[in-house]
Motif scaffolding. Structure first.
Motif, PDB file in Angstrom:
ATOM      1  N   THR B 193     -14.139   9.923   1.504  1.00 51.06           N
ATOM      2  CA  THR B 193     -14.205   8.656   2.235  1.00 51.06           C
ATOM      3  C   THR B 193     -14.236   7.466   1.299  1.00 51.06           C
ATOM      4  N   SER B 194     -13.963   7.708   0.034  1.00 47.85           N
ATOM      5  CA  SER B 194     -13.993   6.616  -0.925  1.00 47.85           C
ATOM      6  C   SER B 194     -12.944   5.570  -0.565  1.00 47.85           C
ATOM      7  N   PHE B 195     -13.349   4.326  -0.586  1.00 46.07           N
ATOM      8  CA  PHE B 195     -12.430   3.268  -0.163  1.00 46.07           C
ATOM      9  C   PHE B 195     -12.145   2.274  -1.277  1.00 46.07           C
ATOM     10  N   ALA B 196     -13.210   1.666  -1.835  1.00 47.73           N
ATOM     11  CA  ALA B 196     -13.011   0.572  -2.783  1.00 47.73           C
ATOM     12  C   ALA B 196     -12.219   1.023  -4.009  1.00 47.73           C
ATOM     13  N   VAL B 197     -12.510   2.239  -4.501  1.00 47.67           N
ATOM     14  CA  VAL B 197     -11.809   2.747  -5.679  1.00 47.67           C
ATOM     15  C   VAL B 197     -10.306   2.826  -5.413  1.00 47.67           C
ATOM     16  N   VAL B 198      -9.967   3.403  -4.260  1.00 45.96           N
ATOM     17  CA  VAL B 198      -8.553   3.626  -3.954  1.00 45.96           C
ATOM     18  C   VAL B 198      -7.871   2.306  -3.617  1.00 45.96           C
ATOM     19  N   LEU B 199      -8.637   1.388  -3.026  1.00 45.78           N
ATOM     20  CA  LEU B 199      -8.080   0.074  -2.696  1.00 45.78           C
ATOM     21  C   LEU B 199      -7.546  -0.604  -3.954  1.00 45.78           C
ATOM     22  N   ILE B 200      -8.259  -0.449  -5.069  1.00 53.46           N
ATOM     23  CA  ILE B 200      -7.878  -1.165  -6.288  1.00 53.46           C
ATOM     24  C   ILE B 200      -7.025  -0.311  -7.219  1.00 53.46           C
ATOM     25  N   LEU B 201      -7.411   0.961  -7.396  1.00 49.43           N
ATOM     26  CA  LEU B 201      -6.694   1.793  -8.365  1.00 49.43           C
ATOM     27  C   LEU B 201      -5.591   2.618  -7.720  1.00 49.43           C
ATOM     28  N   GLY B 202      -5.622   2.768  -6.402  1.00 47.81           N
ATOM     29  CA  GLY B 202      -4.609   3.562  -5.725  1.00 47.81           C
ATOM     30  C   GLY B 202      -3.573   2.658  -5.071  1.00 47.81           C
ATOM     31  N   GLY B 203      -3.068   3.107  -3.946  1.00 50.86           N
ATOM     32  CA  GLY B 203      -2.069   2.319  -3.233  1.00 50.86           C
ATOM     33  C   GLY B 203      -0.675   2.855  -3.462  1.00 50.86           C
ATOM     34  N   GLY B 204       0.260   2.394  -2.650  1.00 50.38           N
ATOM     35  CA  GLY B 204       1.628   2.895  -2.747  1.00 50.38           C
ATOM     36  C   GLY B 204       1.747   4.246  -2.074  1.00 50.38           C
ATOM     37  N   PRO B 205       2.977   4.683  -1.874  1.00 55.08           N
ATOM     38  CA  PRO B 205       3.168   5.939  -1.143  1.00 55.08           C
ATOM     39  C   PRO B 205       2.560   7.136  -1.868  1.00 55.08           C
ATOM     40  N   ALA B 206       2.443   7.077  -3.200  1.00 54.12           N
ATOM     41  CA  ALA B 206       2.002   8.260  -3.938  1.00 54.12           C
ATOM     42  C   ALA B 206       0.492   8.345  -4.037  1.00 54.12           C
ATOM     43  N   ALA B 207      -0.222   7.266  -3.785  1.00 54.60           N
ATOM     44  CA  ALA B 207      -1.663   7.279  -4.043  1.00 54.60           C
ATOM     45  C   ALA B 207      -2.431   6.523  -2.964  1.00 54.60           C
ATOM     46  N   THR B 208      -2.188   6.876  -1.712  1.00 56.93           N
ATOM     47  CA  THR B 208      -2.909   6.258  -0.605  1.00 56.93           C
ATOM     48  C   THR B 208      -3.748   7.319   0.091  1.00 56.93           C
ATOM     49  N   THR B 209      -5.046   7.019   0.256  1.00 62.43           N
ATOM     50  CA  THR B 209      -5.894   7.947   0.996  1.00 62.43           C
ATOM     51  C   THR B 209      -5.886   7.573   2.479  1.00 62.43           C
ATOM     52  N   VAL B 210      -6.431   8.464   3.287  1.00 63.03           N
ATOM     53  CA  VAL B 210      -6.498   8.204   4.724  1.00 63.03           C
ATOM     54  C   VAL B 210      -7.308   6.937   4.982  1.00 63.03           C
TER      55      VAL B 210
END
Lengths: 229, 508
Positions: B193-210
């Protein structure tokens, strides 16, 4: 005269059953004796309201008491341990007996009772600063302050040495007055010293009280086995 | 009294947790999952699994080194391992960017050596951040396992002449077999359920969490049906993880008792050197990013944009409201549970099966037809933050409430001590220490939280973590670091104050 009556009293826990049909008079001094695991403490805890009855009735002076919450029953109880709150002072612990909110407490009365049990001037201490015997006196003092007509003692002095225990029982005798005192013990000497009547708990039954001298002079088989005779 | 209050609160909590899910289910009925959604699900599970494995893999040697070595500063280090749990996630990310980002220390060094750079964005960066945040907690959980090894067993091992290899084989491996599954699953569930980490370091089709996809569906595409569908998927995944985790005993990660001087043999030779190396590396890895934030943020503190101050006030307000709400409800549930109301226990843990954005989406769908979501951003944030923090507070309070009821329940009942007098004279004094700790913990979590607020807030009414993320998005890194420093001070200050209050009680 008022009496504590157990009628058709039955408690069942798993494969353990305890039955009783008996009456204990006001002002009585009653010992409850029997082998460990027979249900002495269960009997006392049921009277105090911590174990529900499966059948039967419990009355004091003709009034049903078995549906009342523990704090509203006409009795005080001293447990084997944990009789005092360690974070409150001795005086506060006593004050709880007059008002659980500690707002309407006659502190003069508290000091008077502390005096009577030999703890004069120790009201400001915490329980940890008292000796074991003094802690027992403080717990007894609160029961005196509550002045309920029944006092239940669930081996509260068992951790004290023989001399201190005898001293505490003498203090109970001296201060309890017209209250009915029921003492659970595994020590026949306690019963002989303190109780005119004895209830034998064995084989799932709490028997009707008998004169202590008689029951020890002529013990029923269960008591004889327990005493090792 | 406590039982009735506990039952009422449990019912309310169940309604507040399950209600939004029901709303989400109704809304999701018409939608279909796209391939992008399934990719998000896959990425979510993969990153959580990798994060969990990597955290535990790093935590085992560190915990082992800490368990068998004694050195000056060891107690401080063990205490500091509890800190990342309180650290606002956005601050951790900022620190990692300062060390591992394009202009960070590591890449500057690599460039200087003529080596290829590493990228902190994408799967690697997400896992790195999750290890940074969760490895310390995992270490404390595993350390607890080591210190719970009975001294008698260690003495027996010594009397039989066990070497380090045999201690490992006969004592440490069986202990780890008990402790590791629970630890790994706890980290896995947090990372799902991590959100803030993925919001900044993830994103794009290859690195998006639910969780991130829900946010994007609500904020950018305004496709509420798709958001609901994603939320439903998230509930299924988390529910499954929590259900599996409930079969394993979860070791306690926070709390006292990690300072017992165990008789664990401390072998000499290369093992001594490797233990020292592990401790040094871990300290560097954990302290480096924080140091970077402090160094960068100190000048930034003097040049903070004005938007920071109302945001700080909003964050503190959320914490001051949410922490007592969460702790009060947790206390009522813990007391009710201790008095025999067994069914409230699982209900108290129910929020673990949801997520901030799932609850947020449900509430968004509920209020959206009636008011503008931005106007209720703060109340919703308080509510969701309190609900999500409640299981932590409950787990701190439940064992202590049980002891209280076991020790003094009969005495209180025999004196007729109940209701408010019981709360004032018995519960508050006896439970003051865990209450202070729980308040501090939930307060720090609430101050640093970046989750549901992102879903609701407009330009106005943002909390401090949200303002930091906006500053980062605008590449105003010095100001972001300054605001981050302020946030750290607020979070740890709040924790310190509450915990100190808890310790101020009379001990007896």
């Amino acid at each position: 005269m008022a009496e504590l009556r157990l009628e058709g009293f039955r408690i069942t826990q798993d494969d353990f059953t305890l039955r009783a049909d008996l009456a204990l008079p006001a002002g009585g001094r009653v010992a409850v004796i029997g082998p460990s695991g027979a249900g002495k403490s269960t009997l006392l805890n049921a009277i105090a309201g911590f174990v529900p009855l499966n059948a039967g009735a419990m009355t004091w002076a003709g009034q049903r008491i078995d549906a009342l919450p523990p704090g509203e029953r006409p009795l005080s109880i001293l447990f084997q341990d944990q009789n005092l709150f360690p974070h409150l002072t001795v005086a506060q612990n006593l004050g709880l007996g007059l008002d659980p909110g500690l707002r309407h407490v006659d502190w003069g009365g508290v000091n008077g009772v502390l005096d009577r049990v030999g703890l004069a001037g120790l009201g400001g201490r915490r329980p940890a600063q008292l000796s074991g015997g003094q802690q027992s006196r403080a717990a007894l003092a609160r029961a005196l302050l509550r002045a309920r007509p029944i006092l239940l003692l669930d081996e509260p002095f068992a951790a004290l040495g023989p001399a201190l225990k005898a001293e505490m029982l003498a203090l109970v005798e001296e201060t309890a007055g017209e209250a009915l005192v029921v003492l659970v013990t595994h020590d026949p000497a306690d019963a002989r010293q303190f109780a005119k009547q004895t209830v034998l708990v064995a084989d799932g039954v709490a028997a009707a009280p008998q004169p202590t001298a008689e029951i020890f002079a002529n013990p029923p088989p269960a008591l004889a086995a327990y005493l090792g005779q | 009294m406590a039982r009735r209050a506990g039952a009422l609160i449990a019912a309310g909590l169940a309604a507040l947790t399950l209600g939004p899910v029901a709303v989400v289910m109704m809304q999701a009925g018409e939608g279909m999952l796209s391939s992008a959604d399934l990719a998000a699900l896959r990425f979510t599970v993969v990153q959580a699994a990798l994060s969990s494995l990597a955290s535990v893999a790093c935590a085992v040697p560190l915990a082992r080194a800490l368990a068998r070595r004694r050195f000056p500063g060891r107690g401080l280090l063990v205490t500091a391992l509890g800190a990342p749990f309180l650290l606002p996630v956005i601050v951790a990310v900022l620190g990692l960017l300062a060390v591992f980002g394009r202009a960070g220390v590591v890449n500057t060094a690599l460039r200087g050596l003529g080596l290829p750079e590493v990228s902190i964005f994408g799967l690697g960066g997400v896992v790195l951040a999750h290890v940074f945040l969760n490895m310390p907690l995992a270490t404390r959980m595993i350390l607890q396992g080591w210190q719970a090894v009975p001294a008698e067993r260690l003495r027996l091992a010594q009397s039989l002449g066990f070497g380090p290899r045999h201690v490992w084989q006969h004592i440490e491996v069986p202990m780890l077999r008990d402790v590791l599954p629970g630890t790994a699953l706890a980290v896995f569930a947090i990372c799902l359920t991590s959100f803030a980490v993925v919001l900044i370091l993830g994103g794009g089709p290859a690195a998006t969490t639910v969780e991130l996809a829900i946010y994007q569906a609500v904020r950018f595409e305004f496709d509420l049906t798709r958001a609901a569908l994603l939320a439903l998927m998230q509930v299924g995944t988390c529910g499954l993880a929590v259900a599996v985790a409930s079969f394993f005993a979860l070791p306690a990660g926070f709390g006292a008792g990690l300072d017992r001087s165990a008789d664990l043999p401390a072998p000499d030779g290369w093992r001594r050197i490797s233990d020292a190396g592990v401790i040094a590396l871990a300290t560097l890895f954990l302290a480096g990013p924080l140091l970077a934030v402090a160094l960068r943020g100190a000048p930034g503190l003097l040049a903070l944009p004005v938007s920071v101050w109302p945001a700080l006030a909003a964050s503190l307000l959320v914490a001051v409201l949410a922490a007592p709400l969460a702790v009060g409800a947790a206390l009522a549930l813990a007391l009710a549970r201790a008095q025999g109301l067994g069914w409230v226990g699982p209900i108290a843990m129910l929020p673990m099966a949801g997520s901030q954005l799932v609850l947020g989406t449900g509430l968004f769908l509920l209020v959206f037809p009636f008011v503008s979501p931005a106007t209720v951003a703060l109340p919703v944030t308080v509510l969701v933050t309190a609900i999500m923090a409640l299981p932590f507070a409950y787990r701190i309070l439940a064992p202590q409430a049980q002891v209280l009821v076991t020790d003094y329940g009969r005495l209180a009942a025999s004196l007729g001590l109940s209701g408010w007098p019981a709360l004032r004279l018995l519960v508050l004094p006896r439970l003051r220490r865990p209450l202070g700790f729980a308040l501090g913990l939930t307060g720090a979590l609430a101050v640093g939280d970046l989750g549901v607020i992102a879903l609701f807030a407009a330009e106005q009414g943002a909390t401090l973590p949200l303002v930091i993320s906006r500053l980062m998005g605008a590449y105003r890194m010095t100001q972001a670091a300054g605001a981050a420093l302020l946030l750290v001070i607020a979070a740890f200050g709040l924790f310190w104050m509450c915990d100190r209050w808890g310790r101020g009680g009379t001990e007896a």
